[in-house]
Design an enzyme around this catalytic site. Structure first.
Site, PDB file in Angstrom:
ATOM      1  N   ASP A   4     -11.898  -9.245   4.961  1.00  0.00           N
ATOM      2  CA  ASP A   4     -13.200  -9.269   4.281  1.00  0.00           C
ATOM      3  C   ASP A   4     -13.757 -10.685   4.266  1.00  0.00           C
ATOM      4  O   ASP A   4     -14.951 -10.901   4.465  1.00  0.00           O
ATOM      5  CB  ASP A   4     -13.075  -8.775   2.824  1.00  0.00           C
ATOM      6  CG  ASP A   4     -13.429  -7.305   2.683  1.00  0.00           C
ATOM      7  OD1 ASP A   4     -13.193  -6.538   3.635  1.00  0.00           O
ATOM      8  OD2 ASP A   4     -13.942  -6.921   1.606  1.00  0.00           O
ATOM      9  N   ASP A  36      -2.602 -18.482   0.988  1.00  0.00           N
ATOM     10  CA  ASP A  36      -3.611 -19.193   0.190  1.00  0.00           C
ATOM     11  C   ASP A  36      -4.289 -20.269   1.028  1.00  0.00           C
ATOM     12  O   ASP A  36      -5.509 -20.439   1.007  1.00  0.00           O
ATOM     13  CB  ASP A  36      -2.992 -19.773  -1.104  1.00  0.00           C
ATOM     14  CG  ASP A  36      -1.694 -20.536  -0.878  1.00  0.00           C
ATOM     15  OD1 ASP A  36      -1.131 -20.487   0.242  1.00  0.00           O
ATOM     16  OD2 ASP A  36      -1.226 -21.194  -1.830  1.00  0.00           O
ATOM     17  N   LYS A  80       3.558 -15.580   2.845  1.00  0.00           N
ATOM     18  CA  LYS A  80       3.765 -16.346   1.616  1.00  0.00           C
ATOM     19  C   LYS A  80       5.260 -16.634   1.540  1.00  0.00           C
ATOM     20  O   LYS A  80       5.968 -16.258   0.602  1.00  0.00           O
ATOM     21  CB  LYS A  80       3.262 -15.520   0.409  1.00  0.00           C
ATOM     22  CG  LYS A  80       3.208 -16.259  -0.892  1.00  0.00           C
ATOM     23  CD  LYS A  80       2.092 -17.307  -0.979  1.00  0.00           C
ATOM     24  CE  LYS A  80       2.212 -18.121  -2.250  1.00  0.00           C
ATOM     25  NZ  LYS A  80       1.255 -19.230  -2.322  1.00  0.00           N
ATOM     26  N   ASP A  96      -6.083  -7.147   4.314  1.00  0.00           N
ATOM     27  CA  ASP A  96      -7.245  -6.535   3.661  1.00  0.00           C
ATOM     28  C   ASP A  96      -8.157  -7.625   3.128  1.00  0.00           C
ATOM     29  O   ASP A  96      -9.370  -7.625   3.362  1.00  0.00           O
ATOM     30  CB  ASP A  96      -6.758  -5.630   2.516  1.00  0.00           C
ATOM     31  CG  ASP A  96      -7.909  -4.983   1.765  1.00  0.00           C
ATOM     32  OD1 ASP A  96      -8.853  -4.497   2.427  1.00  0.00           O
ATOM     33  OD2 ASP A  96      -7.873  -4.973   0.516  1.00  0.00           O
ATOM     34  N   TYR A 132       0.818  -1.215   0.000  1.00  0.00           N
ATOM     35  CA  TYR A 132       0.000   0.000   0.000  1.00  0.00           C
ATOM     36  C   TYR A 132       0.851   1.264   0.000  1.00  0.00           C
ATOM     37  O   TYR A 132       0.432   2.297  -0.503  1.00  0.00           O
ATOM     38  CB  TYR A 132      -0.900   0.039   1.239  1.00  0.00           C
ATOM     39  CG  TYR A 132      -2.208  -0.694   1.096  1.00  0.00           C
ATOM     40  CD1 TYR A 132      -2.238  -2.061   0.864  1.00  0.00           C
ATOM     41  CD2 TYR A 132      -3.420  -0.017   1.209  1.00  0.00           C
ATOM     42  CE1 TYR A 132      -3.451  -2.731   0.765  1.00  0.00           C
ATOM     43  CE2 TYR A 132      -4.626  -0.675   1.105  1.00  0.00           C
ATOM     44  CZ  TYR A 132      -4.634  -2.030   0.883  1.00  0.00           C
ATOM     45  OH  TYR A 132      -5.826  -2.690   0.779  1.00  0.00           O
TER      46      TYR A 132
HETATM   47  C1  IPM Z   1     -10.352  -1.473   4.052  1.00  0.00           C
HETATM   48  C2  IPM Z   1     -10.621  -0.916   2.676  1.00  0.00           C
HETATM   49  C3  IPM Z   1      -9.505   0.051   2.341  1.00  0.00           C
HETATM   50  C4  IPM Z   1      -8.207  -0.738   2.327  1.00  0.00           C
HETATM   51  C5  IPM Z   1      -9.727   0.818   1.030  1.00  0.00           C
HETATM   52  C6  IPM Z   1     -11.032   1.562   1.028  1.00  0.00           C
HETATM   53  C7  IPM Z   1      -8.590   1.757   0.744  1.00  0.00           C
HETATM   54  O1  IPM Z   1     -10.740  -1.942   1.765  1.00  0.00           O
HETATM   55  O2  IPM Z   1     -10.306  -0.683   5.020  1.00  0.00           O
HETATM   56  O3  IPM Z   1     -10.208  -2.690   4.163  1.00  0.00           O
HETATM   57  O4  IPM Z   1      -7.879  -1.362   1.313  1.00  0.00           O
HETATM   58  O5  IPM Z   1      -7.502  -0.724   3.333  1.00  0.00           O
HETATM   59 MG    MG Z   2     -10.723  -3.882   2.606  1.00  0.00          MG
END
Ligand code: IPM
Ligand code: MG
Length: 357
Positions: free
Chosen positions: A252, A224, A192, A248, A142
């Site tokens: 999710d 993975d 990884k 990230d 990032y």
């Molecule tokens: C998160 C989001 C952010 C990230 C985006 C919106 C930049 O996906 O907070 O997980 O990738 O960190």
């Molecule tokens: Mg995210």
């Protein structure tokens, strides 16, 4: 105690959900005899529209002058065509960097009240999910330099750099081990290392840091495989610690399998200074302004703000208990509604939590 919070409503459903969370914050503060001072500042698309940049300097200053930051969400189709440096997401990445928020705590919990909305097979869901993803937030791909575009052999190419210093790895590992001590004492470090030099260093540092935590079990897993195990046997995970991009993605995934994306809060913390607390879901532009969004993730982010940002454990628990009470009464926003539930809107859900407080 005097609590000063900077609220960054942001875009999409951000303003609606932070409005409810603010009410809950005010109510819990009153109940425990704290004075709350709220500042509001612009971030993301809302800031782009108002002043032309996603993270105005005023906003950084307002956050730095507060004891904690509460954020709604940023982004939306309206700003998708802007150049990368001016996109709403840059506001979020910018404030994380400006406040030095290297540790992102993302608890993914399957609420027993919501088991019916889980995406997991019933026999797997029955074993429960209670994972804390500890994501490194200010390093890796990032932010790594160099990054950019170049022409290689006559054609366009683009590149990013995944780089971590030992000190960056060490401090996030320590956060994970400390968190594990307050939980089930297991840390799974995800990398990884079969491919990446960064991951090999990560593993080495993890093993070294773990010597300071003999009471916590450390395991390593390739990313993975971790993605697969999270759906196959999520109950086997306690704390998962990993670098920025892996975190990230895995956070999710962990959130989605609980079936309650609209329920999950997060905390981003630095070595000192204010932390930032936000729901893990996005700005949901498709339902913005309709009063149907689920404010509970933001309300639970207030609980994390009280606990991790201000050290107010009883206050945090009061908020969490109020949320459970409301769920126990069968109240549901649309996203978590199952057959037989009483479907309520965003403001009604906020009111129900206030009443339960
Ligand atoms: C998160 C989001 C952010 C990230 C985006 C919106 C930049 O996906 O907070 O997980 O990738 O960190
Ligand atoms: Mg995210």
């Amino acid at each position: 105690m005097k609590i000063s919070v900077c609220v960054l409503p942001g875009d999409g459903i951000g303003p609606e959900i932070t409005a409810q969370a603010e009410r809950v914050l005010a109510a819990v503060a009153e109940r425990f005899g704290h004075a709350v001072e709220i500042r509001r500042a612009l971030i993301g698309g809302a800031a782009i529209d108002a002043v032309g940049v996603p993270l105005p300097e005023d906003t950084v200053a307002a956050c730095q002058a507060s004891s904690a930051v509460l954020l709604g969400a940023v982004g939306g189709p309206k700003w998708d065509d802007l150049e990368p440096a001016l996109r709403p997401e840059k506001g979020l990445l910018g404030i994380r960097k400006a406040l030095g928020l290297f540790a992102n705590l993302r608890p993914a919990v399957l609420y027993s009240e919501l088991a019916a909305s889980s995406l997991l097979r019933a026999d797997i869901a029955a074993q429960g999910v209670d994972v804390l993803v500890v994501r490194e937030l200010t390093g890796g791909l990032y932010f790594g330099e160099p990054r950019g575009e170049a022409v290689v052999d006559g054609e366009r190419a683009a590149f990013n750099t995944m780089i971590y210093r030992e000190s960056e790895i060490e401090r996030i590992l320590r956060v994970a081990f400390e968190a594990a001590r307050r939980r089930r004492r297991q840390v799974c470090s995800v990398d990884k290392a079969n491919v990446l030099e960064v991951s090999r260093l990560w593993r080495e540092v993890a093993a070294r840091v773990s010597q300071d935590y003999p009471d916590v079990e450390l395991t390593h897993m390739y990313v993975d495989n971790a993605a697969m195990q999270l759906v196959r046997a999520p109950h086997a995970f306690d704390v998962v610690v990993t670098e920025n991009l892996f975190g990230d993605i895995l956070s999710d995934e962990a959130a989605a399998i609980t079936g309650s994306l609209g329920m999950l809060p997060s905390a981003s913390l630095g070595a000192s200074g204010p932390g930032l607390f936000e729901p893990i879901h996005g700005s949901a532009p498709d339902i913005a302004g309709q009063d149907v969004a689920n404010p509970l993730a933001t309300i639970l982010s207030v609980a994390m703000l009280l606990r991790h940002g201000l050290g107010l454990e009883a206050e945090a628990q009061a908020v969490e208990q109020a949320v459970r009470t409301v769920l126990g009464r069968g109240l549901r926003t649309r996203d978590i509604a199952t057959h037989g539930a009483t479907v309520v809107g965003c403001a009604q859900m906020g009111e129900a939590v206030l009443a339960a407080l």
